[in-house]
Design a protein around this motif. Sequence first.
Motif, PDB file in Angstrom:
ATOM      1  N   GLY A   1      11.938  -2.799   9.726  1.00  0.00           N
ATOM      2  CA  GLY A   1      10.998  -3.655   8.986  1.00  0.00           C
ATOM      3  C   GLY A   1       9.606  -3.060   8.913  1.00  0.00           C
ATOM      4  N   LYS A   2       9.269  -2.266   9.887  1.00  0.00           N
ATOM      5  CA  LYS A   2       7.942  -1.630   9.888  1.00  0.00           C
ATOM      6  C   LYS A   2       7.862  -0.617   8.745  1.00  0.00           C
ATOM      7  CE  LYS A   2       3.950  -0.329  11.837  1.00  0.00           C
ATOM      8  NZ  LYS A   2       3.527   0.491  10.689  1.00  0.00           N
ATOM      9  N   ALA A   3       8.891   0.236   8.650  1.00  0.00           N
ATOM     10  CA  ALA A   3       8.892   1.265   7.604  1.00  0.00           C
ATOM     11  C   ALA A   3       8.956   0.635   6.208  1.00  0.00           C
ATOM     12  CB  ALA A   3      10.076   2.216   7.806  1.00  0.00           C
ATOM     13  N   LEU A   4       9.836  -0.366   6.050  1.00  0.00           N
ATOM     14  CA  LEU A   4       9.963  -1.036   4.751  1.00  0.00           C
ATOM     15  C   LEU A   4       8.641  -1.713   4.384  1.00  0.00           C
ATOM     16  CD1 LEU A   4      11.518  -2.070   2.302  1.00  0.00           C
ATOM     17  CD2 LEU A   4      12.464  -3.894   3.736  1.00  0.00           C
ATOM     18  N   SER A   5       8.041  -2.340   5.395  1.00  0.00           N
ATOM     19  CA  SER A   5       6.777  -3.028   5.214  1.00  0.00           C
ATOM     20  C   SER A   5       5.683  -2.055   4.764  1.00  0.00           C
ATOM     21  CB  SER A   5       6.418  -3.638   6.557  1.00  0.00           C
ATOM     22  OG  SER A   5       5.592  -4.701   6.395  1.00  0.00           O
ATOM     23  N   ASP A   6       5.609  -0.895   5.414  1.00  0.00           N
ATOM     24  CA  ASP A   6       4.600   0.107   5.038  1.00  0.00           C
ATOM     25  C   ASP A   6       4.791   0.530   3.584  1.00  0.00           C
ATOM     26  OD1 ASP A   6       3.526   0.001   7.544  1.00  0.00           O
ATOM     27  OD2 ASP A   6       4.410   1.879   8.262  1.00  0.00           O
ATOM     28  N   ARG A   7       6.054   0.741   3.224  1.00  0.00           N
ATOM     29  CA  ARG A   7       6.344   1.174   1.858  1.00  0.00           C
ATOM     30  C   ARG A   7       5.934   0.084   0.850  1.00  0.00           C
ATOM     31  NH1 ARG A   7      12.168   1.838   1.681  1.00  0.00           N
ATOM     32  NH2 ARG A   7      12.401   0.356  -0.036  1.00  0.00           N
ATOM     33  N   LEU A   8       6.354  -1.156   1.116  1.00  0.00           N
ATOM     34  CA  LEU A   8       6.034  -2.250   0.202  1.00  0.00           C
ATOM     35  C   LEU A   8       4.532  -2.509   0.132  1.00  0.00           C
ATOM     36  CD1 LEU A   8       8.876  -4.830   0.995  1.00  0.00           C
ATOM     37  CD2 LEU A   8       8.689  -3.347  -1.003  1.00  0.00           C
ATOM     38  N   ARG A   9       3.850  -2.415   1.287  1.00  0.00           N
ATOM     39  CA  ARG A   9       2.400  -2.663   1.273  1.00  0.00           C
ATOM     40  C   ARG A   9       1.681  -1.589   0.471  1.00  0.00           C
ATOM     41  NH1 ARG A   9       0.443  -5.617   6.895  1.00  0.00           N
ATOM     42  NH2 ARG A   9       2.452  -6.602   7.324  1.00  0.00           N
ATOM     43  N   GLY A  10       2.213  -0.365   0.495  1.00  0.00           N
ATOM     44  CA  GLY A  10       1.660   0.705  -0.337  1.00  0.00           C
ATOM     45  C   GLY A  10       1.765   0.325  -1.813  1.00  0.00           C
ATOM     46  N   GLU A  11       2.935  -0.172  -2.208  1.00  0.00           N
ATOM     47  CA  GLU A  11       3.154  -0.570  -3.609  1.00  0.00           C
ATOM     48  C   GLU A  11       2.270  -1.762  -3.992  1.00  0.00           C
ATOM     49  OE1 GLU A  11       7.361  -1.373  -3.974  1.00  0.00           O
ATOM     50  OE2 GLU A  11       7.884   0.686  -3.401  1.00  0.00           O
ATOM     51  N   ILE A  12       2.160  -2.738  -3.061  1.00  0.00           N
ATOM     52  CA  ILE A  12       1.337  -3.925  -3.328  1.00  0.00           C
ATOM     53  C   ILE A  12      -0.132  -3.514  -3.499  1.00  0.00           C
ATOM     54  CG2 ILE A  12       0.477  -6.098  -2.315  1.00  0.00           C
ATOM     55  CD1 ILE A  12       3.286  -6.229  -0.850  1.00  0.00           C
ATOM     56  N   GLY A  13      -0.585  -2.595  -2.642  1.00  0.00           N
ATOM     57  CA  GLY A  13      -1.969  -2.113  -2.704  1.00  0.00           C
ATOM     58  C   GLY A  13      -2.252  -1.422  -4.025  1.00  0.00           C
ATOM     59  N   LYS A  14      -1.279  -0.650  -4.479  1.00  0.00           N
ATOM     60  CA  LYS A  14      -1.441   0.078  -5.739  1.00  0.00           C
ATOM     61  C   LYS A  14      -1.548  -0.924  -6.900  1.00  0.00           C
ATOM     62  CE  LYS A  14       0.670   4.035  -7.997  1.00  0.00           C
ATOM     63  NZ  LYS A  14       1.700   3.563  -8.943  1.00  0.00           N
ATOM     64  N   GLU A  15      -0.674  -1.910  -6.867  1.00  0.00           N
ATOM     65  CA  GLU A  15      -0.693  -2.918  -7.933  1.00  0.00           C
ATOM     66  C   GLU A  15      -1.991  -3.735  -7.890  1.00  0.00           C
ATOM     67  OE1 GLU A  15       2.533  -5.784  -7.949  1.00  0.00           O
ATOM     68  OE2 GLU A  15       2.293  -6.086 -10.121  1.00  0.00           O
ATOM     69  N   ALA A  16      -2.430  -4.091  -6.675  1.00  0.00           N
ATOM     70  CA  ALA A  16      -3.665  -4.873  -6.530  1.00  0.00           C
ATOM     71  C   ALA A  16      -4.852  -4.084  -7.091  1.00  0.00           C
ATOM     72  CB  ALA A  16      -3.899  -5.235  -5.064  1.00  0.00           C
ATOM     73  N   ALA A  17      -4.885  -2.771  -6.848  1.00  0.00           N
ATOM     74  CA  ALA A  17      -5.981  -1.935  -7.347  1.00  0.00           C
ATOM     75  C   ALA A  17      -5.972  -1.890  -8.876  1.00  0.00           C
ATOM     76  CB  ALA A  17      -5.868  -0.525  -6.767  1.00  0.00           C
ATOM     77  N   GLU A  18      -4.790  -1.740  -9.453  1.00  0.00           N
ATOM     78  CA  GLU A  18      -4.683  -1.708 -10.923  1.00  0.00           C
ATOM     79  C   GLU A  18      -5.115  -3.047 -11.526  1.00  0.00           C
ATOM     80  OE1 GLU A  18      -0.876   1.380 -10.843  1.00  0.00           O
ATOM     81  OE2 GLU A  18      -0.560  -0.694 -11.542  1.00  0.00           O
ATOM     82  N   LEU A  19      -4.683  -4.135 -10.904  1.00  0.00           N
ATOM     83  CA  LEU A  19      -5.024  -5.462 -11.417  1.00  0.00           C
ATOM     84  C   LEU A  19      -6.530  -5.731 -11.299  1.00  0.00           C
ATOM     85  CD1 LEU A  19      -1.999  -7.467  -9.958  1.00  0.00           C
ATOM     86  CD2 LEU A  19      -2.480  -7.127 -12.398  1.00  0.00           C
ATOM     87  N   THR A  20      -7.124  -5.257 -10.201  1.00  0.00           N
ATOM     88  CA  THR A  20      -8.562  -5.445  -9.991  1.00  0.00           C
ATOM     89  C   THR A  20      -9.342  -4.728 -11.089  1.00  0.00           C
ATOM     90  OG1 THR A  20      -8.196  -5.545  -7.599  1.00  0.00           O
ATOM     91  CG2 THR A  20     -10.454  -5.141  -8.331  1.00  0.00           C
ATOM     92  N   GLN A  21      -8.907  -3.502 -11.374  1.00  0.00           N
ATOM     93  CA  GLN A  21      -9.504  -2.693 -12.443  1.00  0.00           C
ATOM     94  C   GLN A  21      -9.409  -3.420 -13.782  1.00  0.00           C
ATOM     95  OE1 GLN A  21     -10.151   0.874 -11.773  1.00  0.00           O
ATOM     96  NE2 GLN A  21     -11.246   0.860 -13.702  1.00  0.00           N
ATOM     97  N   LYS A  22      -8.210  -3.922 -14.056  1.00  0.00           N
ATOM     98  CA  LYS A  22      -7.923  -4.517 -15.359  1.00  0.00           C
ATOM     99  C   LYS A  22      -8.626  -5.868 -15.569  1.00  0.00           C
ATOM    100  CE  LYS A  22      -3.767  -5.653 -18.049  1.00  0.00           C
ATOM    101  NZ  LYS A  22      -2.318  -5.835 -17.881  1.00  0.00           N
ATOM    102  N   HIS A  23      -8.730  -6.668 -14.510  1.00  0.00           N
ATOM    103  CA  HIS A  23      -9.216  -8.033 -14.679  1.00  0.00           C
ATOM    104  C   HIS A  23     -10.604  -8.276 -14.087  1.00  0.00           C
ATOM    105  CE1 HIS A  23      -5.419  -9.364 -16.385  1.00  0.00           C
ATOM    106  NE2 HIS A  23      -4.828  -8.625 -15.460  1.00  0.00           N
TER     107      HIS A  23
END
Length: 285
Positions: A7-29
């Motif tokens: 769960g730690k490894a999966l979590s790190d991977r997913l949080r990386g993806e969430i962070g990337k999406e959050a950054a794109e959304l912040t830029q856009k909106h």
Amino acid sequence: TANILDGKALSDRLRGEIGKEAAELTQKHGRAPGLAVIIVGNDPASHVYVKNKKLGCEKAGIHSFSHELPADTSQQHLLGLISELNQNPKVDGILVQLPAPKHIDPETIIEAIDPGKDVDGFHPYNVGRLAARQPSLRSCTPYGCMKLLAETGLDLHGMECVIVGASNIVGRPMALELLLAGATVTICHRFTENLQSHIERAEIVIAAAGKRGLIKGEWIKQGAIVIDVGIHRLEDGSLTGDVEFDEASKKAGWITPVPGGVGPMTITMLLANTVQAFKIHVGDE
Ligand code: NAD
């Protein structure tokens, strides 16, 4: 021996993806997704959870608004704050860390949160959506367990699942998730007779009774998937779960460790829900 569902490894991977999406959304909106975290009183374990949630937000580029209220805060005052946060356009998610002090009724609090901001997925509206096969914001711990199950690559249709525990925050929504995924679901709880017989035929065991070592390793069916939601702190400070890990590992095909299994996934799904709520609020779906 069993494959570890990390769960730690999966979590790190997913949080990386969430962070990337959050950054794109912040830029856009022009604003970051925002999570309001409310804690009432000074329960030490709750403060640790809240600290980890805020840290998780920070690392993923989600803005967190913190409200630390004294233990004698009235329910009316808390409801007033929730109402303000419901109206605040910068707040996408609202989380009230439970348990709250005794004079506060958790059901009343949960129902006061705008279902569109209920990133814990505890509001009856969101539980109802899941029950009606149209999930919206999903309860974080069961949602995290589903992500872990997906890592096995196995098709869950028709699988024999036994959930131990029937709480509103874990067991019940977990049953709805597995049902939605096409599994055959049994829910065991404190009145269940002969728990062993249920576990012995389970291809998937979800242990969420909050009873240390309740699930004996020898009960596990050969090759089963074992997801241990339980968390217990031992005297030496280490953590353990509801399942006898070493014995269960000899028979299971897949197993989650404690710590490092379900625990990290819960906060990860909270972050995912906050980004999802943001997208709904800005109309970017
Ligand atoms: P709870 O006390 O609200 O519910 C426990 C459930 O287990 C009840 O439905 C009860 O009937 C059942 N139960 C109790 N004893 C039993 C027995 N002997 N046999 C069968 N069923 C039994 O607990 P909860 O809030 O659902 O949490 C359960 C566990 O999961 C706790 O250890 C908690 O710390 C942990 N937890 C972990 C996470 C995470 O992120 N990993 C999140 C939430 C809870």
